[in-house]
Design a protein around this motif. Structure first.
Motif, mmCIF file in Angstrom:
data_model
loop_
_atom_site.group_PDB
_atom_site.id
_atom_site.type_symbol
_atom_site.label_atom_id
_atom_site.label_comp_id
_atom_site.label_asym_id
_atom_site.label_seq_id
_atom_site.Cartn_x
_atom_site.Cartn_y
_atom_site.Cartn_z
ATOM 1 N N TRP A 225 -0.486 -11.962 -5.058
ATOM 2 C CA TRP A 225 -0.009 -10.825 -4.641
ATOM 3 C C TRP A 225 -1.108 -10.719 -3.111
ATOM 4 O O TRP A 225 -0.485 -10.308 -1.879
ATOM 5 N N ILE A 226 -2.309 -11.261 -3.332
ATOM 6 C CA ILE A 226 -2.982 -11.681 -1.240
ATOM 7 C C ILE A 226 -1.878 -12.087 -0.656
ATOM 8 O O ILE A 226 -1.880 -11.955 0.385
ATOM 9 N N VAL A 228 1.261 -12.410 -0.407
ATOM 10 C CA VAL A 228 2.343 -11.461 0.024
ATOM 11 C C VAL A 228 1.552 -10.774 0.991
ATOM 12 O O VAL A 228 2.074 -10.665 2.574
ATOM 13 N N ALA A 229 0.550 -9.963 0.525
ATOM 14 C CA ALA A 229 -0.186 -9.401 2.207
ATOM 15 C C ALA A 229 -0.560 -10.505 3.022
ATOM 16 O O ALA A 229 0.023 -9.863 4.676
ATOM 17 N N ILE A 232 2.061 -10.639 5.898
ATOM 18 C CA ILE A 232 1.427 -9.110 6.860
ATOM 19 C C ILE A 232 0.790 -10.455 8.102
ATOM 20 O O ILE A 232 0.896 -10.006 8.890
ATOM 21 N N TYR A 275 -9.719 -8.014 -1.795
ATOM 22 C CA TYR A 275 -9.538 -6.778 -2.203
ATOM 23 C C TYR A 275 -8.724 -5.815 -0.604
ATOM 24 O O TYR A 275 -7.664 -5.550 -0.437
ATOM 25 N N LEU A 276 -9.970 -5.692 -0.468
ATOM 26 C CA LEU A 276 -10.274 -4.466 0.230
ATOM 27 C C LEU A 276 -10.063 -4.874 1.549
ATOM 28 O O LEU A 276 -9.243 -4.019 2.545
ATOM 29 N N THR A 278 -7.334 -6.951 1.987
ATOM 30 C CA THR A 278 -6.481 -6.826 1.937
ATOM 31 C C THR A 278 -5.596 -5.618 2.681
ATOM 32 O O THR A 278 -4.686 -6.010 3.277
ATOM 33 N N ILE A 279 -6.909 -4.930 1.931
ATOM 34 C CA ILE A 279 -6.219 -3.125 2.595
ATOM 35 C C ILE A 279 -5.976 -3.125 3.741
ATOM 36 O O ILE A 279 -5.296 -2.860 4.358
ATOM 37 N N VAL A 282 -3.549 -4.560 5.594
ATOM 38 C CA VAL A 282 -2.161 -3.903 6.329
ATOM 39 C C VAL A 282 -2.147 -2.524 6.728
ATOM 40 O O VAL A 282 -1.290 -2.258 7.333
ATOM 41 N N ILE A 283 -3.397 -1.816 6.526
ATOM 42 C CA ILE A 283 -3.343 -0.522 6.791
ATOM 43 C C ILE A 283 -3.235 -0.804 8.431
ATOM 44 O O ILE A 283 -2.620 -0.554 9.553
ATOM 45 N N THR A 286 0.066 -2.369 10.376
ATOM 46 C CA THR A 286 1.303 -1.334 10.577
ATOM 47 C C THR A 286 1.037 -0.628 11.992
ATOM 48 O O THR A 286 1.604 0.118 12.619
ATOM 49 N N HIS A 287 -0.551 -0.911 12.361
ATOM 50 C CA HIS A 287 -0.381 -0.298 13.739
ATOM 51 C C HIS A 287 -0.795 -1.142 14.623
ATOM 52 O O HIS A 287 -0.329 -0.485 16.104
ATOM 53 N N MET B 143 0.223 7.072 8.453
ATOM 54 C CA MET B 143 0.445 6.121 9.209
ATOM 55 C C MET B 143 1.683 4.783 9.095
ATOM 56 O O MET B 143 1.738 3.952 9.376
ATOM 57 N N THR B 145 1.315 3.024 5.985
ATOM 58 C CA THR B 145 1.415 1.645 5.429
ATOM 59 C C THR B 145 2.290 1.422 4.643
ATOM 60 O O THR B 145 2.286 2.078 3.550
ATOM 61 N N ILE B 149 1.377 -3.328 -1.653
ATOM 62 C CA ILE B 149 0.254 -3.862 -1.422
ATOM 63 C C ILE B 149 -0.881 -3.424 -1.893
ATOM 64 O O ILE B 149 -2.411 -3.953 -2.095
ATOM 65 N N PHE B 150 -1.397 -1.906 -1.362
ATOM 66 C CA PHE B 150 -2.288 -1.421 -1.124
ATOM 67 C C PHE B 150 -2.358 -0.566 -2.687
ATOM 68 O O PHE B 150 -3.964 -0.793 -3.069
ATOM 69 N N LEU B 152 -1.433 -2.055 -5.633
ATOM 70 C CA LEU B 152 -1.917 -2.853 -6.311
ATOM 71 C C LEU B 152 -3.313 -3.463 -5.791
ATOM 72 O O LEU B 152 -3.783 -3.603 -6.729
ATOM 73 N N MET B 153 -3.701 -3.476 -4.783
ATOM 74 C CA MET B 153 -4.845 -4.093 -4.237
ATOM 75 C C MET B 153 -5.543 -3.103 -5.311
ATOM 76 O O MET B 153 -6.839 -3.489 -5.521
ATOM 77 N N ILE B 157 -9.252 -3.468 -7.313
ATOM 78 C CA ILE B 157 -10.935 -3.049 -6.907
ATOM 79 C C ILE B 157 -11.345 -1.954 -8.189
ATOM 80 O O ILE B 157 -12.694 -1.916 -8.916
#
Lengths: 308, 360
Positions: A225-226, A228-229, A232, A275-276, A278-279, A282-283, A286-287, B143, B145, B149-150, B152-153, B157
């Motif tokens: 999964w990481i 996949v992120a 991006i 994991y954080l 990765t989030i 992803v955020i 998108t910007h 946004m 997003t 993935i969000f 899932l992660m 956590i």
């Protein structure tokens, strides 16, 4: 420091294989969320082959084939039968997890035969290994890691310097236009989805054969999964994927390192960091609005020639 | 030979049902073939699964106990998937729900009447599960997003967070050094009706709730419209951000309740793998039921049989319970593939005479 960076490479390589694989898959316009499952299929089949034949070459080959087999299921369903890509990918992960658990059960906790682990022992590359600082980090590793370097460079050359790479880009960006210009869209999609699966399989094999050479059910542990992120994060660029994977490899081993150094924060909190991160990626991705860091325009759209 | 694919305009209901049933039957045959490749006798395996899930009264109860978390999670997933919001964070939402319930159970007085205690635990579980779903929903709404993935992660956590509690601040000092969280007091354990924890009543209530909510309310309709086309929803003047966030609060809240049920009735404490994979497995019945609440209940009961039967397989024949995951995956592969034949017609043979005369 050098030792730490060298272990970042070791921790990053499975991610690199999987990220490159998913990157190539997405370039053909398909998002395969089955990376985790394909890595597990590769990991378990590599283990079984290593245990059964003690042949390292066969081990690597079977791992790639197992990953590609998983990808083939995904390809038939999404490319030929036009099934939903998200759900198909998720199912592949569930299937792959069950497959690995089942096939690996008799081997649980048993070690990889010495013939194979010796083949993947660290070997310095002459000359390159002697370069100050860089040498010990990148070029005193095992052959499996060298294979990942080669694949990374090959992927970059293929994507940016060949006719077929250009065609691939066309398929991902505008499938209908690529089809109209005479590119065999279906063939391109199949081939690249299968290559992507094979690479995920290799990533899994690295985990079960080299990283910790014994069979455990949770070898992959979310790395698929990481990956996949990461695709991006690295903006679909194979060279950036190399560095991205190493950074994430580093993040994943940081908790244990800091624990050893006696930092008074729980290891389990540090384990959250990849994991954080990765989030956050992803955020922020998108910007970003830069043109070259956008996904292929036709990503995740199933192609219906009849509905053109 | 020439193969052509034509989009179907519509299909009689009967033919649709036949194709669906054929897909499930084929998947079972195919799963049997896979078992043969592994050197197992598929008939014996399937018979054992049925015996292990329905053979005795206790086994039937066990099957239903497994159907409870599966169904409620699937219902939560349905609300999100209907909106094409790919919530694969149910595992984390369940875990956080269990965290909320556990906090209430271990911190409020043991003298509290049981109904009050259980109700407070449920509220805490819904809040925590809801918040865990709200975070990715807000980023998606504001946004754009990527939620896959969000969410899932967020699972990882949540699981690491509970592991941290288990080894750190919440470790039970009376557990003799074992990294365990204290057991719930008696007033925090869900009672049983007919030998099954009352989660089954909650499950049935949720089936009715989701069915009515998705089919007969304005909010439910809005969720479906956003799923069909965001542009249409925007054109109709709907507040898309608010719809996404509301739907995900409901979705996460229901998953949170699953965490409460599992921690209160099954484990009677909090453990890091409290969700036990239900968050992922539930995606399969949610999709198989075509995102319909009532069908989801039936499919989940069937899947609970597979899971319970798989465990029995492990105990009685020593065959890995992972067999049931393989069978589950295979069934969904076939159903996904069969949807193609519902939408398209495949014509083999030469070009039709009519087409040629038209060209001429």
């Amino acid at each position: 420091m050098q030792v730490f960076l060298a272990s970042c490479v070791v921790a990053g390589v499975p991610l690199l294989f999987a990220t490159l694989g998913e990157l190539i898959t997405e370039k053909a316009g398909n998002t395969n969320l089955g990376v985790e499952g394909m890595m597990l299929m590769g990991a378990v089949m590599a283990y079984v082959t290593a245990a059964g034949t003690q042949n390292p070459y066969l081990t690597v080959l079977v791992a790639a084939l197992a990953g590609a087999l998983g990808a083939l299921i995904y390809a038939v369903l999404t490319i030929s039968l036009r099934a939903n890509q998200v759900v198909t990918g998720l199912t592949l992960t569930i299937f792959g997890t069950g497959f690995a658990k089942f096939v690996g059960q008799p081997y649980l906790g048993k070690a990889v035969p010495a013939e194979v682990t010796q083949f993947f022992a660290k070997k310095s590359i002459p000359l390159l290994g002697d370069i100050p600082f860089i040498g010990p980090i990148f070029f005193r590793q095992d052959v499996f890691i060298y294979l990942s370097y080669v694949l990374c460079v090959l992927a970059a050359v293929y994507m940016y310097r060949t006719r077929m790479g250009l065609n691939l880009k066309a398929v991902g960006e505008n499938t209908a236009a690529a089809d109209a210009s005479g590119i065999n869209v279906m063939l391109y999609k199949y081939v690249h989805v299968l290559i992507g699966g094979a690479m995920a399989g290799l990533g899994g094999a690295y985990l079960s054969i080299v990283r910790i050479p014994l069979w455990q059910e949770d070898v992959v542990n979310g790395r698929g999964w990481i990956a996949v992120a990461l695709v991006i994060f690295v903006a679909w660029n194979p060279i950036k994927a190399f560095f991205g994977a190493i950074v994430f490899g580093g993040l994943s081993i940081m908790g244990m390192r800091l624990q050893v150094m006696g930092v008074g924060i729980s290891q389990y909190l540090f384990d959250m960091v990849p994991y954080l991160a990765t989030i956050i990626i992803v955020i922020f991705s998108t910007h970003k609005k830069r043109k070259e860091s956008q996904p292929p325009a036709d990503l995740s759209n199933n192609y219906f020639r009849e509905e053109r | 030979m020439n193969i052509r694919i034509i989009k179907r305009s519509d299909m009689p209901k009967r033919q649709e049902i036949i194709i669906r049933i054929a897909a499930v039957l084929m998947s079972i045959v195919f799963a049997g073939l896979i078992l043969v490749i592994f050197g197992l006798n598929p008939l014996k395996i399937f018979a054992t699964i049925i015996k292990g899930s329905l053979g005795t009264e206790i086994r039937i109860q066990q099957t239903i106990i497994r159907a409870i978390p599966l169904t409620i999670t699937a219902l939560g997933i349905i609300v999100a998937f209907k909106m094409k919001f790919w919530n694969i964070g149910a595992e984390g939402q369940i875990t956080m729900g269990a965290f909320g319930a556990t906090w209430v159970a271990l911190n409020l007085p043991e003298t509290l009447p049981m109904p009050v205690m259980l109700l407070l635990m449920m509220i805490a579980a819904m809040l925590c599960g809801g918040i865990w779903a709200f975070i990715p929903a807000m980023f998606k709404a504001k946004m754009g997003t990527n939620e896959t993935i969000f969410t899932l992660m967020m699972n990882y956590i949540a699981i690491k967070f509970v592991t941290y509690l288990q080894y750190g601040p919440w470790m039970d000092p009376n557990a003799g050094g074992f990294p365990k969280i204290a057991k719930f007091p008696a007033n925090a354990v869900l009672p049983s009706v007919f030998g099954i924890n009352i989660g089954w009543i909650i499950m049935l209530l949720f089936v009715v709730f989701v069915h009515i909510f998705m089919n007969y309310t304005k909010k439910g309709y809005e969720i479906a419209v956003v799923g069909e086309s965001v542009e249409t929803a925007r054109y109709a003047g709907m507040n898309i951000s608010r719809i996404i966030i509301t739907a995900m609060l409901i979705s996460g809240g229901m998953c949170g309740i699953v965490g409460m049920i599992q921690s209160s009735a099954i484990e009677k404490t909090l453990i890091s793998n409290i969700a036990g994979g239900y968050g992922f497995t539930a995606i399969i019945p949610a999709w198989l039921s075509r995102l319909n609440a009532v069908s989801a209940l039936i499919v989940c009961l069937a899947f609970a049989m597979l899971i319970q039967g798989g465990t029995y397989l492990q105990v009685s024949l020593g065959i890995s319970s992972a067999v049931s995951s393989i069978v589950q995956g295979t069934i969904l592969f076939f159903v996904l593939g069969s949807e193609f034949f519902l939408q398209y017609k495949v014509i083999f043979g030469k070009k039709s005479v009519k087409a040629e005369t038209e060209v001429a």
